[in-house]
Scaffold this motif. Structure first.
Motif, PDB file in Angstrom:
ATOM      1  N   UNK A  47      81.984 -12.261  24.599  1.00 46.55           N
ATOM      2  CA  UNK A  47      82.572 -12.092  25.928  1.00 46.55           C
ATOM      3  C   UNK A  47      83.943 -12.741  26.006  1.00 46.55           C
ATOM      4  N   UNK A  48      84.057 -13.933  25.435  1.00 44.46           N
ATOM      5  CA  UNK A  48      85.322 -14.649  25.536  1.00 44.46           C
ATOM      6  C   UNK A  48      86.416 -14.024  24.685  1.00 44.46           C
ATOM      7  N   UNK A  49      86.013 -13.260  23.673  1.00 41.98           N
ATOM      8  CA  UNK A  49      87.022 -12.530  22.916  1.00 41.98           C
ATOM      9  C   UNK A  49      87.538 -11.348  23.727  1.00 41.98           C
ATOM     10  N   UNK A  50      86.651 -10.753  24.543  1.00 44.45           N
ATOM     11  CA  UNK A  50      87.053  -9.573  25.305  1.00 44.45           C
ATOM     12  C   UNK A  50      88.131  -9.926  26.328  1.00 44.45           C
ATOM     13  N   UNK A  51      87.932 -11.035  27.067  1.00 45.89           N
ATOM     14  CA  UNK A  51      89.014 -11.382  28.005  1.00 45.89           C
ATOM     15  C   UNK A  51      89.957 -12.427  27.415  1.00 45.89           C
ATOM     16  N   UNK A  52      89.868 -12.578  26.108  1.00 48.15           N
ATOM     17  CA  UNK A  52      90.830 -13.350  25.342  1.00 48.15           C
ATOM     18  C   UNK A  52      90.947 -14.803  25.784  1.00 48.15           C
ATOM     19  N   UNK A  53      89.787 -15.375  26.212  1.00 45.07           N
ATOM     20  CA  UNK A  53      89.779 -16.818  26.395  1.00 45.07           C
ATOM     21  C   UNK A  53      89.816 -17.484  25.038  1.00 45.07           C
ATOM     22  N   UNK A  54      89.296 -16.775  24.026  1.00 45.01           N
ATOM     23  CA  UNK A  54      89.492 -17.240  22.654  1.00 45.01           C
ATOM     24  C   UNK A  54      90.094 -16.122  21.816  1.00 45.01           C
ATOM     25  N   UNK A  55      90.823 -16.529  20.803  1.00 43.69           N
ATOM     26  CA  UNK A  55      91.571 -15.594  19.960  1.00 43.69           C
ATOM     27  C   UNK A  55      90.665 -15.086  18.843  1.00 43.69           C
ATOM     28  N   UNK A  56      90.476 -13.750  18.737  1.00 41.95           N
ATOM     29  CA  UNK A  56      89.674 -13.242  17.623  1.00 41.95           C
ATOM     30  C   UNK A  56      90.393 -13.495  16.296  1.00 41.95           C
ATOM     31  N   UNK A  57      89.605 -13.655  15.221  1.00 48.13           N
ATOM     32  CA  UNK A  57      90.216 -13.902  13.918  1.00 48.13           C
ATOM     33  C   UNK A  57      90.726 -12.609  13.291  1.00 48.13           C
ATOM     34  N   UNK A  58      89.874 -11.557  13.333  1.00 51.67           N
ATOM     35  CA  UNK A  58      90.353 -10.256  12.856  1.00 51.67           C
ATOM     36  C   UNK A  58      89.579  -9.156  13.555  1.00 51.67           C
ATOM     37  N   UNK A  59      90.029  -7.932  13.373  1.00 45.12           N
ATOM     38  CA  UNK A  59      89.418  -6.815  14.062  1.00 45.12           C
ATOM     39  C   UNK A  59      90.286  -6.344  15.205  1.00 45.12           C
ATOM     40  N   UNK A  60      89.766  -5.399  16.010  1.00 49.31           N
ATOM     41  CA  UNK A  60      90.607  -4.920  17.103  1.00 49.31           C
ATOM     42  C   UNK A  60      89.788  -4.686  18.360  1.00 49.31           C
ATOM     43  N   UNK A  61      90.425  -4.933  19.503  1.00 46.21           N
ATOM     44  CA  UNK A  61      89.815  -4.672  20.800  1.00 46.21           C
ATOM     45  C   UNK A  61      90.771  -3.783  21.575  1.00 46.21           C
ATOM     46  N   UNK A  62      90.243  -2.662  22.082  1.00 47.23           N
ATOM     47  CA  UNK A  62      91.076  -1.789  22.907  1.00 47.23           C
ATOM     48  C   UNK A  62      90.493  -1.735  24.308  1.00 47.23           C
ATOM     49  N   UNK A  63      91.358  -1.946  25.297  1.00 45.60           N
ATOM     50  CA  UNK A  63      90.957  -1.907  26.697  1.00 45.60           C
ATOM     51  C   UNK A  63      91.744  -0.767  27.320  1.00 45.60           C
ATOM     52  N   UNK A  64      91.044   0.274  27.810  1.00 49.44           N
ATOM     53  CA  UNK A  64      91.712   1.488  28.288  1.00 49.44           C
ATOM     54  C   UNK A  64      92.692   2.018  27.258  1.00 49.44           C
ATOM     55  N   UNK A  65      92.236   2.116  25.999  1.00 53.67           N
ATOM     56  CA  UNK A  65      93.034   2.673  24.913  1.00 53.67           C
ATOM     57  C   UNK A  65      94.274   1.859  24.578  1.00 53.67           C
ATOM     58  N   UNK A  66      94.321   0.631  25.091  1.00 56.93           N
ATOM     59  CA  UNK A  66      95.496  -0.200  24.795  1.00 56.93           C
ATOM     60  C   UNK A  66      95.042  -1.369  23.934  1.00 56.93           C
ATOM     61  N   UNK A  67      95.773  -1.572  22.825  1.00 60.53           N
ATOM     62  CA  UNK A  67      95.427  -2.654  21.900  1.00 60.53           C
ATOM     63  C   UNK A  67      95.664  -4.004  22.573  1.00 60.53           C
ATOM     64  N   UNK A  68      94.609  -4.831  22.733  1.00 60.99           N
ATOM     65  CA  UNK A  68      94.776  -6.113  23.423  1.00 60.99           C
ATOM     66  C   UNK A  68      94.401  -7.292  22.541  1.00 60.99           C
TER      67      UNK A  68
END
Lengths: 254, 358
Positions: A47-68
């Motif tokens: 959850x905290x990776x999704x709203x970027x309270x913590x920084x993911x180490x690798x991989x990708x998250x797209x929110x409404x098709x936008x790389x976040x």
């Protein structure tokens, strides 16, 4: 429409803990997605990776098709302001009133100076009251947040996140420190937000009875990996044992 | 499938790399610490215990040449000891080999260090049971204590005014210290400053400066400022002010570091910027500790102001110094009783206020 798309997400903490091991999932608009799994399985980290309270180490998250995955600064704040979050420990500002706690949800959209001197327009107050109305607690607006009961505090926390007009609402074990009856009523507010406003909800839960009742889809994490994805009704005894271990027994909550 | 495996390999590699770097750092730290331990043991055993105690030499010979030789020897021993991974420092940094040799060397050496330190401390302090029980000494102490219980009430008015002056010096120093301390404390709180390199550098430099200022006692500051602005209450006030800012900034910033992270997380999750997070999530949590520290500091400052008076910082301390110089013990007795009484009252009041606001 696809709201969130996560691909091969890894998170390694500085102390070496490998909390997420290649999570891939997608969430459609309007879903009520529940994440289950033991403590330490990576639910909170996800959850905290999704709203970027913590920084993911690798991989990708797209929110409404936008790389976040690695947005920074103003863009990151804008992202956060679109995603509401509710916590296990409520995380209200204890010494402030319920009303100012709810208005805190709007901070990202107001000017910094106005929020420092707490000069808010009538509209903001109106909005805050209507958010409190949704969770049925507007009569307590002027009371100090820490004088409320746990369930009431969690409702204030929901109102605070509604103040953001979120596209996505994250809930990190929102009922884990509440009694069973209150848990159910808190979950009903999440359901209400999900059904009436069409807000997508991603929620970490422990009780399967709550999961079956409220989730439209379930994923189960174990040691940082997704081991189950599907409908809540399809989780039977054997899946339950796989997720929670051989010795686990299901606890009913009504 | 091969591609999938490759992706999964990367995180394992990151973990392994991190561990490797950490181990290297720890080994470097262990080597330095071991060199220090060996150097310390040789110097203490040779100079304090052997030369001073066993040979009973009054003035010790000092030569850089000798120190340098000892240093070279300890570099040699310390490095090898740390590299063998059986030393005390290796154990402290968690990189020691887990075997019997390590256990024995660590235990014996730790005991050895503790004992030589205690013995050297005993020798350096010149502890002497005899002088506590010498009749001449006891007689002198009797005279002082006797005077204290027959205070000279004739100077009551004067000393009361001097006492009030002292309380005001302490109060003004405390009040003026609040705004600069507040600002400094945010810049010296690790949790607020660690996010980027520039702010972390600011944090580090400010911490060093504050530590330096705090390590100099108010008494020394008073001497400096009595030369700068002239002898009197003003010099005493500035001395207290400087020290109060430095020590309270540390207390305040520790309060900031100790706040609940939950509300901070929650507010930053709403998309608030840094200033808003500090104002709406940090500040509400620290108002009370700040108030409490400040009141407590006023209490401390009253006590310190009496001491500062001894070197010309004004107030009751200056008066005490004058009568002590004239060997008027009954007047000294009155002043000491007055200080004790006021300090006790201040202590009580500040404790009550701090209880009330929590």
């Amino acid at each position: 429409m696809m709201l969130l798309e996560i691909k091969n997400l890894h998170k390694i903490y500085d102390n070496g803990t490998h909390a997420l091991k290649g999570i891939s999932l997608h969430v459609n608009e309007g879903e009520f997605l529940v994440v289950i799994g033991l403590s330490g399985s990576g639910k909170s980290t996800l959850l905290r990776c999704i709203n970027r309270l913590i920084e993911p180490t690798s991989g990708s998250i797209k929110f409404f098709d936008k790389e976040i995955t690695h947005v920074k600064g103003e863009e990151l704040r804008k992202l956060k302001s679109q995603i509401g979050m509710v916590f296990q420990q409520f995380n209200l500002i204890k010494r402030r009133s319920v009303l100012s706690n709810v208005i805190n949800g709007k901070l990202g959209k107001l000017s910094t100076f106005d929020t420092l001197i707490e000069r808010y327009s009538d509209e903001v107050y109106k909005e805050a009251y209507s958010c409190l109305d949704i969770v049925g607690i507007s009569d307590k607006a002027k009371i100090r947040a820490d004088s409320l009961s746990g369930g009431q505090q969690q409702r204030v926390a929901i109102a605070r996140s509604l103040m953001q007009n979120p596209k996505l609402l994250l809930a990190d074990e929102p009922v884990a420190s509440l009694d069973p009856a209150t848990s159910n009523s808190i979950m009903q507010y999440f359901e209400k937000v999900n059904k009436e406003f069409g807000t997508t909800v991603i929620c970490n839960l422990h009780f399967l009875s709550l999961v079956r009742r409220y989730a439209t889809r379930v994923i189960a994490l174990k040691a940082g990996e997704i081991i189950y994805e599907g409908l809540p009704s399809a989780i039977d005894e054997s899946w339950f044992k796989t997720i929670y271990g051989e010795e686990a027994e299901e606890v009913e909550i009504r | 499938m091969i591609q999938n495996n490759e992706i999964n390999l990367i995180p394992q590699k990151i973990i392994a790399d991190k561990k490797k770097i950490e181990d290297k750092f720890n080994l470097a730290k262990a080597i330095f610490l071991d060199i220090f331990f060996v150097f310390y043991s040789i110097i203490v055993v040779q100079r304090a215990i052997y030369l001073k105690f066993i040979l009973d030499k009054s003035d010790l010979p000092f030569s850089w040449h000798q120190i340098f030789t000892v240093f070279l020897v300890s570099i040699f021993i310390g490095t090898f000891w740390a590299l063998s991974k059986t030393s005390l420092s290796c154990k402290l940094f968690g990189i020691a080999n887990d075997n019997k040799t390590t256990k024995w060397t660590v235990e014996i050496f730790a005991w050895f260090l503790f004992n030589i330190t205690f013995i050297a401390g005993w020798i350096v302090t010149k502890i002497s049971i005899v002088s506590i029980f010498s009749s001449e000494g006891i007689h002198g102490a009797e005279r002082l204590f006797g005077a204290m219980f027959h205070p000279q009430m004739g100077i009551f008015d004067d000393s009361l005014f001097a006492m009030i002056e002292t309380i005001y010096i302490a109060l003004i120093a405390t009040l003026i210290s609040i705004p600069p301390t507040l600002i400094l404390s945010f810049f010296t709180a690790r949790n607020l400053m660690k996010d980027n390199k520039i702010s972390f550098a600011v944090y580090y430099i400010l911490r060093i400066i504050l530590n330096f200022v705090r390590s100099i006692e108010p008494l020394i500051w008073a001497i400096i400022f009595s030369v700068w602005v002239g002898i009197g209450p003003f010099a005493g006030m500035i001395a207290l002010l400087v020290h109060t800012i430095a020590s309270n900034a540390k207390l305040y910033s520790e309060a900031i570091e100790g706040i609940e992270q939950g509300p901070v997380e929650a507010i930053s999750a709403t998309g608030a910027n840094k200033i808003q997070v500090v104002w709406h999530a940090v500040v509400p949590q620290i108002v009370l500790p700040f108030l409490s520290f400040t009141i407590y500091r006023w209490d401390i400052n009253v006590r310190m102001a009496t001491i500062i008076g001894l070197v010309g910082g004004g107030g009751i301390g200056t008066m005490l110094m004058q009568y002590q110089g004239l060997a008027k013990w009954r007047e000294v007795g009155l002043i000491i009783l007055m200080i004790a009484f006021v300090v006790w009252i201040m202590d009580y009041i500040s404790a009550k206020i701090r209880e009330a606001i929590y």
